[in-house]
Design a protein around this motif. Structure first.
Motif, short mmCIF file in Angstrom:
data_model
loop_
_atom_site.label_atom_id
_atom_site.label_comp_id
_atom_site.label_asym_id
_atom_site.label_seq_id
_atom_site.Cartn_x
_atom_site.Cartn_y
_atom_site.Cartn_z
N VAL A 163 0.86 -1.18 0.00
CA VAL A 163 0.00 0.00 0.00
C VAL A 163 0.89 1.23 0.00
O VAL A 163 1.65 1.46 0.96
CB VAL A 163 -0.93 0.02 1.23
CG1 VAL A 163 -1.79 1.28 1.22
CG2 VAL A 163 -1.79 -1.23 1.26
N LYS A 164 0.84 2.00 -1.04
CA LYS A 164 1.67 3.20 -1.15
C LYS A 164 1.08 4.32 -0.30
O LYS A 164 -0.09 4.67 -0.43
CB LYS A 164 1.75 3.66 -2.61
CG LYS A 164 2.72 4.82 -2.82
CD LYS A 164 2.82 5.21 -4.28
CE LYS A 164 3.77 6.39 -4.46
NZ LYS A 164 3.84 6.81 -5.88
N GLU A 165 1.89 4.84 0.60
CA GLU A 165 1.44 5.91 1.47
C GLU A 165 1.38 7.23 0.70
O GLU A 165 2.33 7.60 0.02
CB GLU A 165 2.40 6.05 2.66
CG GLU A 165 1.98 7.11 3.65
CD GLU A 165 2.96 7.25 4.81
OE1 GLU A 165 2.75 8.13 5.65
OE2 GLU A 165 3.94 6.48 4.84
N LYS A 166 0.28 7.91 0.83
CA LYS A 166 0.12 9.20 0.16
C LYS A 166 0.82 10.29 0.97
O LYS A 166 0.77 10.30 2.19
CB LYS A 166 -1.35 9.55 0.00
CG LYS A 166 -2.09 8.73 -1.03
CD LYS A 166 -3.52 9.22 -1.19
CE LYS A 166 -4.26 8.44 -2.25
NZ LYS A 166 -5.65 8.93 -2.42
N LEU A 167 1.47 11.20 0.26
CA LEU A 167 2.05 12.37 0.88
C LEU A 167 1.09 13.53 0.67
O LEU A 167 0.63 13.77 -0.44
CB LEU A 167 3.42 12.70 0.27
CG LEU A 167 4.51 11.67 0.49
CD1 LEU A 167 5.80 12.12 -0.20
CD2 LEU A 167 4.77 11.43 1.97
N CYS A 168 0.78 14.23 1.74
CA CYS A 168 -0.16 15.34 1.67
C CYS A 168 0.58 16.66 1.79
O CYS A 168 1.31 16.88 2.76
CB CYS A 168 -1.22 15.22 2.77
SG CYS A 168 -2.31 13.79 2.58
N THR A 170 -8.38 25.11 10.32
CA THR A 170 -8.72 24.12 9.30
C THR A 170 -7.62 24.04 8.26
O THR A 170 -6.95 25.04 7.97
CB THR A 170 -10.05 24.46 8.61
OG1 THR A 170 -10.00 25.79 8.07
CG2 THR A 170 -11.21 24.38 9.59
N TYR A 171 -7.45 22.83 7.69
CA TYR A 171 -6.35 22.59 6.75
C TYR A 171 -6.86 21.82 5.53
O TYR A 171 -7.65 20.88 5.67
CB TYR A 171 -5.25 21.78 7.43
CG TYR A 171 -4.68 22.47 8.67
CD1 TYR A 171 -3.67 23.40 8.58
CD2 TYR A 171 -5.20 22.18 9.94
CE1 TYR A 171 -3.17 24.04 9.71
CE2 TYR A 171 -4.71 22.81 11.08
CZ TYR A 171 -3.69 23.73 10.95
OH TYR A 171 -3.20 24.35 12.06
N VAL A 172 -6.39 22.22 4.36
CA VAL A 172 -6.75 21.58 3.10
C VAL A 172 -5.46 21.13 2.41
O VAL A 172 -4.48 21.88 2.36
CB VAL A 172 -7.54 22.53 2.17
CG1 VAL A 172 -7.87 21.83 0.85
CG2 VAL A 172 -8.82 22.99 2.86
N TYR A 173 -5.46 19.89 1.87
CA TYR A 173 -4.25 19.30 1.31
C TYR A 173 -4.43 18.86 -0.14
O TYR A 173 -5.55 18.67 -0.62
CB TYR A 173 -3.84 18.05 2.11
CG TYR A 173 -3.64 18.27 3.58
CD1 TYR A 173 -2.39 18.57 4.10
CD2 TYR A 173 -4.72 18.16 4.47
CE1 TYR A 173 -2.21 18.75 5.46
CE2 TYR A 173 -4.54 18.34 5.83
CZ TYR A 173 -3.27 18.65 6.33
OH TYR A 173 -3.10 18.83 7.66
N ASP A 174 -3.29 18.64 -0.77
CA ASP A 174 -3.22 17.92 -2.04
C ASP A 174 -2.45 16.65 -1.74
O ASP A 174 -1.23 16.68 -1.53
CB ASP A 174 -2.50 18.76 -3.09
CG ASP A 174 -2.39 18.04 -4.43
OD1 ASP A 174 -3.11 17.04 -4.64
OD2 ASP A 174 -1.56 18.45 -5.27
N CYS A 175 -3.16 15.51 -1.67
CA CYS A 175 -2.54 14.24 -1.32
C CYS A 175 -2.27 13.43 -2.59
O CYS A 175 -3.17 13.24 -3.41
CB CYS A 175 -3.44 13.46 -0.36
SG CYS A 175 -3.74 14.28 1.21
N LYS A 176 -1.05 12.95 -2.73
CA LYS A 176 -0.70 12.21 -3.94
C LYS A 176 0.40 11.19 -3.67
O LYS A 176 1.01 11.19 -2.61
CB LYS A 176 -0.26 13.18 -5.04
CG LYS A 176 0.80 14.20 -4.65
CD LYS A 176 0.96 15.24 -5.73
CE LYS A 176 1.94 16.34 -5.30
NZ LYS A 176 2.10 17.38 -6.31
#
Length: 276
Positions: free
Chosen positions: A40-45, A270-276
């Protein structure tokens, strides 16, 4: 009767053979399933925006190497340039004369922070702050000299085993006075974990804790503070934080309680991410 008996025996033998064959196949299938590894590849946010409460909102942009290059909402600067993968200069697009510079030693550890610009009368200034680091390249001490300070403020920073900022102190002659202490942490990921801000924001973390009685150590921590104390001339200020997380383990919402000066404040981050 002999014929019937032979047929019966053969039928039993065939049945037993089929059962053994199926059992053997079943064992092979089980073995194959055990030997298979599910990766399972861990996503970096990467943090896209942060509402830190009190009307403080930051928006972030990154280059193709996922290095933070632009921050909207921070008053000192909004662009960061790099040299050899390290932040070298933070500039203000509204005031080209002002920037914060970062110098490093041969091992890539931060050694100096410079504040360069012009004052309200147009007179040029350059304030240099000496930085001392440990073998992990963590900042342990800064002789901080800012345009708003009349003299050098000698500061000491302590960390826990994971690398979170545990304590910030001022060294005043032969005495050491603690100004901020992070008492407890969770075991989840800081919003700024993949936005390496420890060097760039070190001066601001110290400034905000000593002048504004605000805890901005989230810029440098790996985990999230759950309780903290700021020691102010007007009395101690207690912070408590309750976090909510996304499936990748990064904070998406924090409820903050701030107690001090005989008052209690409650607000949200509050926090918003780009997870990839």
């Amino acid at each position: 009767m002999i014929f019937s008996k032979n047929v019966y025996l053969r039928a039993i033998f065939c049945s037993l053979f089929i059962v053994v064959l199926l059992f053997a196949c079943g064992k092979n299938e089980i073995k194959l399933l055990k030997d298979q590894e599910v990766i399972v590849k861990e996503k970096l946010c990467y943090l896209k925006s942060a509402n830190q409460g009190h009307g403080i909102i930051y928006n972030f942009s990154y280059d193709v190497k996922n290095q933070l290059t632009q921050i909207e909402g921070f008053p000192d600067f909004d662009f960061i340039t790099y040299e050899n993968g390290l932040p070298k200069k933070a500039t203000n697009s509204l005031d080209k004369s002002y920037y914060v510079g970062f110098d490093y030693d041969a091992k890539g550890a931060l050694s100096q922070i410079s504040f360069v610009g012009k004052d309200s009368r147009g007179k040029a200034f350059e304030f240099k702050s000496k930085v001392y680091t440990n073998t992990k390249k963590q900042i342990e001490k800064i002789d901080l000299l800012l345009p708003v300070f009349d003299e050098v403020v000698v500061t000491k920073i302590e960390y826990d085993a994971i690398g979170n900022t545990k304590k910030i102190s001022l060294i005043e002659g032969t005495k050491t006075r603690t100004v901020l202490e992070n008492l407890t942490f969770d075991d989840k990921k800081s919003p700024y974990l993949n936005t390496p801000f420890a060097n760039v924001m070190a001066y601001f973390i110290i400034f905000s804790s000593t002048i504004g009685a605000e805890n901005t150590t989230y810029f440098s921590n790996r985990n999230n503070v759950t309780s903290a104390k700021i020691y102010s001339d007007n009395g101690d200020i207690l912070y408590n934080y309750k976090h909510e997380y996304n499936p990748e383990g990064y904070v998406i919402k924090t409820k903050v309680t701030r107690k001090g000066d005989g008052q209690e404040q409650n607000y949200e981050e509050t926090y918003v991410y780009d997870c990839k």
